[in-house]
Design an enzyme around this catalytic site. Sequence first.
Site, mmCIF file in Angstrom:
data_model
loop_
_atom_site.group_PDB
_atom_site.id
_atom_site.type_symbol
_atom_site.label_atom_id
_atom_site.label_comp_id
_atom_site.label_asym_id
_atom_site.label_seq_id
_atom_site.Cartn_x
_atom_site.Cartn_y
_atom_site.Cartn_z
ATOM 1 N N LYS A 19 -10.225 2.144 15.297
ATOM 2 C CA LYS A 19 -9.025 2.763 14.741
ATOM 3 C C LYS A 19 -7.807 2.378 15.564
ATOM 4 O O LYS A 19 -7.885 2.239 16.787
ATOM 5 C CB LYS A 19 -9.162 4.297 14.728
ATOM 6 C CG LYS A 19 -10.303 4.796 13.871
ATOM 7 C CD LYS A 19 -10.029 4.490 12.424
ATOM 8 C CE LYS A 19 -11.159 5.021 11.547
ATOM 9 N NZ LYS A 19 -11.094 4.485 10.194
ATOM 10 N N CYS A 20 -6.691 2.193 14.874
ATOM 11 C CA CYS A 20 -5.440 1.907 15.567
ATOM 12 C C CYS A 20 -5.042 3.117 16.400
ATOM 13 O O CYS A 20 -5.300 4.241 15.986
ATOM 14 C CB CYS A 20 -4.340 1.556 14.574
ATOM 15 S SG CYS A 20 -4.462 -0.153 13.993
ATOM 16 N N PRO A 21 -4.537 2.896 17.586
ATOM 17 C CA PRO A 21 -3.962 1.658 18.119
ATOM 18 C C PRO A 21 -4.917 0.811 18.950
ATOM 19 O O PRO A 21 -4.479 -0.104 19.622
ATOM 20 C CB PRO A 21 -2.819 2.183 18.987
ATOM 21 C CG PRO A 21 -3.386 3.439 19.582
ATOM 22 C CD PRO A 21 -4.218 4.043 18.461
ATOM 23 N N ASP A 52 0.958 -2.617 12.359
ATOM 24 C CA ASP A 52 0.954 -2.514 13.825
ATOM 25 C C ASP A 52 0.974 -3.892 14.484
ATOM 26 O O ASP A 52 1.698 -4.102 15.455
ATOM 27 C CB ASP A 52 -0.268 -1.733 14.310
ATOM 28 C CG ASP A 52 -0.140 -0.239 14.098
ATOM 29 O OD1 ASP A 52 0.908 0.205 13.588
ATOM 30 O OD2 ASP A 52 -1.104 0.485 14.426
#
Length: 78
Positions: A19-21, A52
């Site tokens: 998952k971002c970040p 992102d």
Amino acid sequence: MTTSPEDQPALQLDCLGMKCPRPIIELARRMSEVPVGAVVELLADDPAAGPDVAAWCRMRSQQLVADQRPRFLIRRTA
């Protein structure tokens, strides 16, 4: 965006399932492992990865060579 032979990745970062970040953190942490002018291949399937990665490249003055989600090619420019 199209890729050329000089866009062959010098380093691959497999961040699929992260998952971002987290993919951006891995990209930032490992970018210095390749020489200036080389390309890093980032594999990231989080929906936030596209914006992102683009934002990170703009902020860090790196070149986003290709956005072929989940595959991104980023050239180290500095």
